[in-house]
Write a protein that holds these residues in place. Structure first.
Motif, short mmCIF file in Angstrom:
data_model
loop_
_atom_site.label_atom_id
_atom_site.label_comp_id
_atom_site.label_asym_id
_atom_site.label_seq_id
_atom_site.Cartn_x
_atom_site.Cartn_y
_atom_site.Cartn_z
N LEU A 236 0.83 -1.21 0.00
CA LEU A 236 0.00 0.00 0.00
C LEU A 236 0.86 1.25 0.00
O LEU A 236 0.63 2.19 -0.79
N VAL A 237 1.86 1.28 0.87
CA VAL A 237 2.73 2.45 0.94
C VAL A 237 3.51 2.62 -0.35
O VAL A 237 3.72 3.75 -0.83
N ALA A 238 3.94 1.51 -0.96
CA ALA A 238 4.66 1.58 -2.24
C ALA A 238 3.78 2.20 -3.32
O ALA A 238 4.27 2.99 -4.15
N SER A 239 2.50 1.87 -3.32
CA SER A 239 1.58 2.47 -4.29
C SER A 239 1.42 3.96 -4.05
O SER A 239 1.34 4.76 -4.98
N MET A 240 1.39 4.36 -2.77
CA MET A 240 1.29 5.78 -2.44
C MET A 240 2.51 6.55 -2.95
O MET A 240 2.39 7.62 -3.57
N VAL A 241 3.68 6.01 -2.73
CA VAL A 241 4.92 6.66 -3.16
C VAL A 241 4.99 6.69 -4.68
O VAL A 241 5.44 7.68 -5.28
N ALA A 242 4.54 5.62 -5.34
CA ALA A 242 4.54 5.59 -6.80
C ALA A 242 3.63 6.68 -7.35
O ALA A 242 3.96 7.35 -8.35
N LEU A 243 2.46 6.89 -6.73
CA LEU A 243 1.55 7.93 -7.17
C LEU A 243 2.17 9.31 -6.96
O LEU A 243 2.06 10.20 -7.81
N ALA A 244 2.83 9.48 -5.81
CA ALA A 244 3.51 10.76 -5.55
C ALA A 244 4.56 11.04 -6.61
O ALA A 244 4.71 12.18 -7.08
N ASP A 245 5.28 10.00 -7.02
CA ASP A 245 6.30 10.18 -8.05
C ASP A 245 5.67 10.59 -9.38
O ASP A 245 6.24 11.40 -10.12
N LEU A 246 4.49 10.04 -9.70
CA LEU A 246 3.80 10.42 -10.92
C LEU A 246 3.41 11.90 -10.89
O LEU A 246 3.49 12.59 -11.91
N THR A 247 2.97 12.39 -9.72
CA THR A 247 2.61 13.81 -9.64
C THR A 247 3.84 14.69 -9.82
O THR A 247 3.74 15.78 -10.42
N ARG A 248 4.99 14.24 -9.36
CA ARG A 248 6.21 15.03 -9.53
C ARG A 248 6.64 15.06 -10.99
O ARG A 248 7.06 16.11 -11.51
N LYS A 249 6.52 13.93 -11.68
CA LYS A 249 6.84 13.91 -13.10
C LYS A 249 5.82 14.72 -13.89
O LYS A 249 6.17 15.39 -14.86
N GLY A 250 4.53 14.64 -13.48
CA GLY A 250 3.51 15.44 -14.13
C GLY A 250 3.75 16.92 -13.97
O GLY A 250 3.50 17.72 -14.87
N PHE A 251 4.25 17.30 -12.79
CA PHE A 251 4.57 18.70 -12.54
C PHE A 251 5.71 19.16 -13.45
O PHE A 251 5.66 20.25 -14.04
N GLN A 252 6.74 18.32 -13.58
CA GLN A 252 7.86 18.67 -14.44
C GLN A 252 7.45 18.78 -15.90
O GLN A 252 7.98 19.60 -16.65
N LEU A 259 2.30 19.30 -6.72
CA LEU A 259 2.85 17.94 -6.61
C LEU A 259 2.76 17.46 -5.18
O LEU A 259 2.50 18.24 -4.26
N MET A 260 2.98 16.16 -5.00
CA MET A 260 2.94 15.56 -3.67
C MET A 260 4.35 15.52 -3.09
O MET A 260 5.24 14.89 -3.67
N SER A 261 4.53 16.16 -1.97
CA SER A 261 5.81 16.09 -1.27
C SER A 261 5.78 14.90 -0.31
O SER A 261 4.70 14.34 -0.04
N PRO A 262 6.91 14.46 0.20
CA PRO A 262 6.91 13.40 1.22
C PRO A 262 6.04 13.75 2.41
O PRO A 262 5.42 12.87 3.02
N ARG A 263 5.96 15.03 2.74
CA ARG A 263 5.09 15.47 3.84
C ARG A 263 3.63 15.13 3.53
O ARG A 263 2.88 14.69 4.40
N THR A 264 3.23 15.33 2.27
CA THR A 264 1.86 15.02 1.87
C THR A 264 1.61 13.52 1.89
O THR A 264 0.53 13.06 2.27
N VAL A 265 2.60 12.74 1.48
CA VAL A 265 2.45 11.28 1.49
C VAL A 265 2.25 10.78 2.92
O VAL A 265 1.41 9.90 3.17
N ILE A 266 3.01 11.33 3.86
CA ILE A 266 2.85 10.93 5.26
C ILE A 266 1.46 11.31 5.77
O ILE A 266 0.80 10.52 6.46
N ALA A 267 0.99 12.51 5.41
CA ALA A 267 -0.36 12.92 5.81
C ALA A 267 -1.40 12.00 5.19
O ALA A 267 -2.40 11.64 5.85
N TRP A 268 -1.20 11.59 3.95
CA TRP A 268 -2.11 10.66 3.29
C TRP A 268 -2.14 9.32 4.03
O TRP A 268 -3.20 8.74 4.27
N ALA A 269 -0.96 8.82 4.41
CA ALA A 269 -0.89 7.56 5.13
C ALA A 269 -1.60 7.66 6.48
O ALA A 269 -2.32 6.75 6.89
N GLU A 270 -1.39 8.77 7.17
CA GLU A 270 -2.07 8.96 8.46
C GLU A 270 -3.59 9.04 8.29
O GLU A 270 -4.35 8.45 9.08
N ASN A 271 -4.03 9.73 7.25
CA ASN A 271 -5.47 9.84 7.00
C ASN A 271 -6.07 8.51 6.56
O ASN A 271 -7.24 8.24 6.83
#
Length: 320
Positions: A236-252, A259-271
Motif C-alpha cells: 500500500l505504501v509503495a503504491s502511495m509513493v509511486a503515485l507521488a512520483d507520478l505527480t512530480r513527473k507530471g509537474f515537471q 505535486l505531492m511532497s513526502p510530507r503530503t504522502v505521510i499525511a495521506w498515510a495517516e489519514n
C-alpha cells in the motif's frame, strides 16, 4: 551554552550512514538549542557533505529544493548529531530589519521605565556557537536582505549602527539558508511571494547545494516508520509513493500545477489509517488541493497505481 569550541569528534560513516572516512568536530554535550535527533531521517550524501563543510570549515551554505524535500530538516539533523545549537528564522514578508538586528524598547529598571536596546536574533546568534538557519531565504524583503550582506563576507562582522558597535562573530557561529528557488523569482507560479535575489548577495554564498526528493525505497521506509499502523502494509505504501512520483513527473511535464511532497504522502498515510480507505484519504490529503481541471489527471494516476477508480467515497462512510 556548550563549550566555546567543539570538544568531540564524530565519524561521518557512523553518524550519518554515508560511505566516507571523514571525522568531523562536534560538541560532547547538547544544550536547549540543539534539535532532537530523528532516527528515521535519511541523509542525502551530497547535501550532507556540503552542510558538514559548512559546520567544519565555516562555509556559508544555501540549500535549494522543492517544498517537502527536507531542506531545513537536513540542516537540523546534521546539527543534532554534532550537538551544535541551531536556530531557525523564517524570512517571511513580516520580518523587518529591526526584528533581525534589534530595537530600542522600554523596560523597567529599579521601578523606573528606561529605554534600552534589545538585541535581535542576528546579534544574539553571531556572538555564540550557534548555527543560524534562514528558512524561505528567497521570500525575504529586499531591504531586509541587505542586512545579511555583511554576514556573508569572509570575516562576517556585523555592524550595529544604533549602538556604534561592530560584532566579531564567534569562531563557531555558522550561517545556513534554505530556499525553494535559486533566486530567480516565481517563474512557474508555484511559490508566490518569493523574490528575485540580488546576484551580488547570491554570489557570496560559498556553497549552493540542491536537494531532490528521496529514492522510492527510502521514501517508503520513512513513511512506514512515521506511520507505524501501516508498517506491515508495504504494498500500500509503495503504491502511495509511486503515485507521488507520478505527480512530480507530471509537474515537471507541465500536466500538474502542484505535486505531492513526502510530507503530503505521510499525511495521506495517516489519514488512510483514520478513515480506513486510501481513496477517501487521498482526496482529502491531495486531490482536493488540485485545480478542478487537473483532477482527471490525478484520478488517472490513482487508477494506474491502485488498479481502481478514485470513487467519490464519503470520508465518514469510510471511517465507519
Amino acid at each position: 551554552m556548550p563549550a566555546n569550541q567543539p570538544d568531540d569528534r564524530v565519524r561521518v560513516r557512523d553518524a550519518f550512514g554515508i560511505d566516507s572516512d571523514l571525522v568531523v568536530p562536534a560538541f560532547s554535550e547538547p544544550d536547549e538549542h540543539v534539535p532532537e535527533v530523528d532516527e528515521d531521517h535519511r541523509f542525502d550524501p551530497d547535501v550532507t557533505l556540503a552542510l558538514l563543510a559548512g559546520f567544519t570549515r565555516n562555509r556559508r551554505v544555501l540549500v535549494q529544493g522543492l517544498h517537502g524535500t527536507g531542506k531545513s530538516t537536513h540542516v537540523e539533523q546534521v546539527a543534532a548529531r554534532l550537538n551544535w545549537p541551531c536556530v531557525r528564522v523564517n524570512l517571511d514578508a513580516d520580518i523587518s530589519r529591526l526584528d533581525l538586528v534589534g530595537r530600542d524598547a522600554i523596560v523597567l529598571r529599579d521601578g523606573r521605565q528606561v529605554t534600552e536596546f534589545q538585541e535581535g536574533i542576528v546579534p544574539w546568534a553571531v556572538q555564540r556557537p550557534v548555527a543560524l538557519v534562514f528558512d524561505e531565504y528567497d521570500a525575504g524583503r529586499p531591504d531586509v536582505m541587505f542586512v545579511l550582506q555583511r554576514l556573508l563576507e569572509r570575516d562576517g562582522k556585523l555592524t550595529l549602527l544604533d549602538q556604534n558597535r561592530v560584532l566579531r562573530p564567534h569562531p563557531c557561529f555558522r550561517l545556513f539558508a534554505t530556499a525553494n528557488t535559486v533566486g530567480l523569482g516565481n517563474l512557474n507560479g508555484l511559490y508566490h511571494g518569493v523574490q528575485r535575489l540580488n546576484h551580488a548577495q547570491l554570489d557570496r554564498w560559498d556553497v549552493v547545494a540542491s536537494l531532490d526528493y528521496l529514492p522510492p525505497d527510502v521514501e517508503i521506509a520513512i513513511v512506514r516508520a512515521r506511520v507505524p499502523e501501516l508498517a506491515d502494509s508495504r504494498e500500500l505504501v509503495a503504491s502511495m509513493v509511486a503515485l507521488a512520483d507520478l505527480t512530480r513527473k507530471g509537474f515537471q511535464a507541465g500536466d500538474l500545477s502542484t505535486l505531492m511532497s513526502p510530507r503530503t504522502v505521510i499525511a495521506w498515510a495517516e489519514n488512510t489509517e483514520i478513515f480506513g480507505d486510501a481513496a477517501a484519504a487521498f482526496r482529502l490529503s491531495f486531490a482536493n488541493k488540485c485545480d478542478e481541471a487537473e483532477r482527471p489527471v490525478v484520478a488517472e494516476y490513482f487508477q494506474r497505481c491502485f488498479g481502481r477508480e478514485l470513487a467519490d467515497v464519503s470520508p465518514l462512510a469510510a471511517a465507519s
